[in-house]
Design a protein around this motif. Structure first.
Motif, mmCIF file in Angstrom:
data_model
loop_
_atom_site.group_PDB
_atom_site.id
_atom_site.type_symbol
_atom_site.label_atom_id
_atom_site.label_comp_id
_atom_site.label_asym_id
_atom_site.label_seq_id
_atom_site.Cartn_x
_atom_site.Cartn_y
_atom_site.Cartn_z
ATOM 1 N N UNK A 361 31.317 43.413 46.855
ATOM 2 C CA UNK A 361 30.800 44.131 48.020
ATOM 3 C C UNK A 361 30.086 45.393 47.582
ATOM 4 N N UNK A 362 29.131 45.815 48.357
ATOM 5 C CA UNK A 362 28.439 47.066 48.096
ATOM 6 C C UNK A 362 27.371 47.251 49.152
ATOM 7 N N UNK A 363 26.829 48.441 49.218
ATOM 8 C CA UNK A 363 25.721 48.695 50.139
ATOM 9 C C UNK A 363 24.513 49.040 49.303
ATOM 10 N N UNK A 364 23.422 48.300 49.494
ATOM 11 C CA UNK A 364 22.229 48.505 48.681
ATOM 12 C C UNK A 364 21.823 47.191 48.032
ATOM 13 N N UNK A 365 21.043 47.307 46.951
ATOM 14 C CA UNK A 365 20.461 46.137 46.275
ATOM 15 C C UNK A 365 21.105 46.012 44.894
ATOM 16 N N UNK A 366 21.649 44.823 44.576
ATOM 17 C CA UNK A 366 22.447 44.660 43.356
ATOM 18 C C UNK A 366 21.994 43.470 42.518
ATOM 19 N N UNK A 367 22.235 43.584 41.213
ATOM 20 C CA UNK A 367 22.126 42.440 40.309
ATOM 21 C C UNK A 367 23.535 41.932 39.997
ATOM 22 N N UNK A 368 23.612 40.723 39.496
ATOM 23 C CA UNK A 368 24.893 40.029 39.311
ATOM 24 C C UNK A 368 25.842 40.739 38.336
ATOM 25 N N UNK A 369 25.269 41.336 37.281
ATOM 26 C CA UNK A 369 26.124 41.926 36.237
ATOM 27 C C UNK A 369 26.790 43.222 36.698
ATOM 28 N N UNK A 370 26.470 43.678 37.911
ATOM 29 C CA UNK A 370 27.082 44.914 38.401
ATOM 30 C C UNK A 370 28.474 44.684 39.000
ATOM 31 N N UNK A 371 28.882 43.407 39.101
ATOM 32 C CA UNK A 371 30.184 43.105 39.713
ATOM 33 C C UNK A 371 31.136 42.486 38.693
ATOM 34 N N UNK A 372 32.424 42.438 39.057
ATOM 35 C CA UNK A 372 33.443 41.850 38.177
ATOM 36 C C UNK A 372 33.107 40.372 37.929
ATOM 37 N N UNK A 373 32.900 39.974 36.664
ATOM 38 C CA UNK A 373 32.507 38.580 36.405
ATOM 39 C C UNK A 373 33.635 37.568 36.634
ATOM 40 N N UNK A 374 34.898 38.003 36.607
ATOM 41 C CA UNK A 374 36.013 37.043 36.550
ATOM 42 C C UNK A 374 36.082 36.070 37.728
ATOM 43 N N UNK A 375 36.015 36.549 38.995
ATOM 44 C CA UNK A 375 36.121 35.549 40.075
ATOM 45 C C UNK A 375 34.942 34.581 40.096
ATOM 46 N N UNK A 376 33.775 35.054 39.704
ATOM 47 C CA UNK A 376 32.592 34.183 39.671
ATOM 48 C C UNK A 376 32.764 33.121 38.579
ATOM 49 N N UNK A 377 33.257 33.548 37.402
ATOM 50 C CA UNK A 377 33.463 32.600 36.291
ATOM 51 C C UNK A 377 34.497 31.541 36.691
#
Ligand SMILES: NC(=O)c1ccc[n+]([C@@H]2O[C@H](COP(=O)([O-])OP(=O)(O)OC[C@H]3O[C@@H](n4cnc5c(N)ncnc54)[C@H](OP(=O)(O)O)[C@@H]3O)[C@@H](O)[C@H]2O)c1
Length: 397
Positions: A361-377
């Motif tokens: 979650x966040x407000x604004x524009x993000x790229x994938x590497x800005x978040x915790x990779x574990x749940x996605x992996x």
């Protein structure tokens, strides 16, 4: 339980719809909207739960905003073309709805892609309290997450990063592209670019190549250096990276056809006057080439896309390779698309799930590497794109 609106009924859109439909506990209502309604209806007829369909011109902010207001989704997944990124983001801003895509904006009249146009939305998305997740396909997408996963668990710092994309499949056609031909040929004929020692270095199109031995029986293949958009965000968010490059395999046959098409001017994007009509050669070529969706039942073999990261763990040098292998025929059996669309559509669904369940979650524009990779992996393993990790003896030269 969330409502999702998917824009674009092409190869990737078909996979995103199938995969979202498989996760009803998150995606309770689905609307598929695209330029050609019959394509949406054809996809909807293949899904074993009801979904809505609609016709929309996503270049029109007003049309997009009106459709968003009517359906009131929690998230818009944009899998139309990169040209539609900005109007769809504008419609999301106007209606206060989150946004996700798989490819960064590209102006139609210039073969150039970079994040600046979409980053310009940062403040407005933040002020509106909404989120945009950019590049949630495979590359960009899973490759960004692989990199942040390696950085989180396996290397204290990444010195060199090589993203390597291999399509070892064969569709049996003399010449065809495995995703939108116009976007694909613009990308492949562009100059190569990579990051080294704090700056971008330029090479001629496909002028630099190496041999790489792919795992699990795929074997050695020639890979060619290209520019790819995830390099831009990865070197920004992981500034320790000294060198970052992107490589892709091409068959000799593909390269031979591409060279001829370029030499005769068929890949040009400037209009040509022909018998009183303006024709854009690349758009005309797209109309002649096989529709990538038609390659689904024909394509055999596997893809192997991954990241090789060279760096240190607790002071010791290490080269870590994370990759996925995906089988074209297995993808077709599951969702009636080949692996290129599948490897893009699954991470788009997972990115959407991360946002809608609040894990990212966040407000604004993000790229994938800005978040915790574990749940996605974890979800890549769970939803059809299992990955492997292994140590290599040496980095790519
Ligand atoms: N990150 C990755 O790993 C990755 C990999 C591959 C592709 N991609 C991206 O995924 C996206 C979809 O690729 P694809 O292969 O599915 O392309 P595609 O088969 O050409 O599908 C694009 C769809 O968008 C629709 N569309 C185009 N312009 C539109 C408009 N103005 N309004 C509404 N709909 C419109 C098209 O409609 P029509 O059917 O009427 O033409 C088509 O259904 C592209 O942005 C591509 O760059 C990302």
């Amino acid at each position: 339980m969330a409502k999702v609106m998917i824009v674009g009924a092409g190869g990737v859109g078909q996979v995103v719809v199938h995969k979202c439909a498989q996760v009803p506990e998150v995606f309770s209502d689905i609307l598929l909207a695209s330029r050609t309604l019959s394509k949406c209806e054809r996809i909807a007829a293949r899904i074993d739960r009801p979904i809505e369909t609609a016709q929309v011109d996503a270049d029109s902010v007003a049309e997009m905003a009106a459709l968003i207001q009517r359906f009131s989704p929690d998230l818009v997944i944009n899998v139309a073309l990169p040209y539609q990124d900005l109007p769809i983001m504008d419609a999301c801003l106007a209606t206060g709805v989150d946004y996700l895509d798989t490819a960064n904006y590209e102006p139609p009249d210039e073969a150039k892609f970079e994040y600046s146009w979409q980053r310009a939305y940062q403040e407005r998305f933040r002020e509106k309290g909404i989120m945009a997740l950019l590049g949630s396909g495979f590359d960009p997408g899973a490759t960004n997450v692989y990199t942040s996963y390696i950085r989180k668990h396996h290397l204290n710092e990444i010195e060199e990063l090589d993203i390597i994309d291999c399509n070892a499949g064969d569709h049996g056609q003399p010449f065809a592209t495995n995703f939108n031909p116009e976007i694909n040929i613009r990308e492949v004929t562009a100059e190569g670019r990579y990051w080294e020692d704090g700056d971008w270095r330029t090479t001629g199109p496909l002028a630099v190549s190496r041999d790489f031995d792919f795992p699990e029986g795929i074997g050695p293949r020639r890979v060619y250096l290209m520019y790819h958009e995830e390099l831009e965000s990865l070197v920004q968010h992981l500034p320790e990276i000294r060198r970052a490059r992107f490589w892709m395999t091409f068959s000799d046959n593909y390269l031979k056809h591409l060279e001829v098409l370029q030499n005769v001017g068929m890949t040009r994007i400037e209009p040509v006057l022909y018998e009183g009509h303006e024709v854009i050669p690349l758009k005309f070529l797209k109309a002649l080439l096989p529709d990538p969706a038609s390659l689904g039942p024909l394509t055999k073999g596997r893809t192997c896309i991954g990241c090789v990261a060279h760096g240190r763990k607790n002071g010791k040098e290490r080269v870590v390779y994370v990759y996925n292998i995906c089988d074209h025929e297995a993808c077709y059996r599951e969702v009636r698309s080949q692996a290129i669309s599948y490897t893009t559509g699954v991470p788009a669904m997972i990115g959407a799930k991360m946002m809608l369940t609040g894990q990212w979650r966040g407000e604004g524009v993000f790229n994938m590497e800005q978040f915790d990779p574990d749940p996605f992996m974890e979800d890549l393993n769970r939803y059809g794109l299992p990955w492997q990790i292994r140590d290599l003896y040496a980095p790519l030269p």
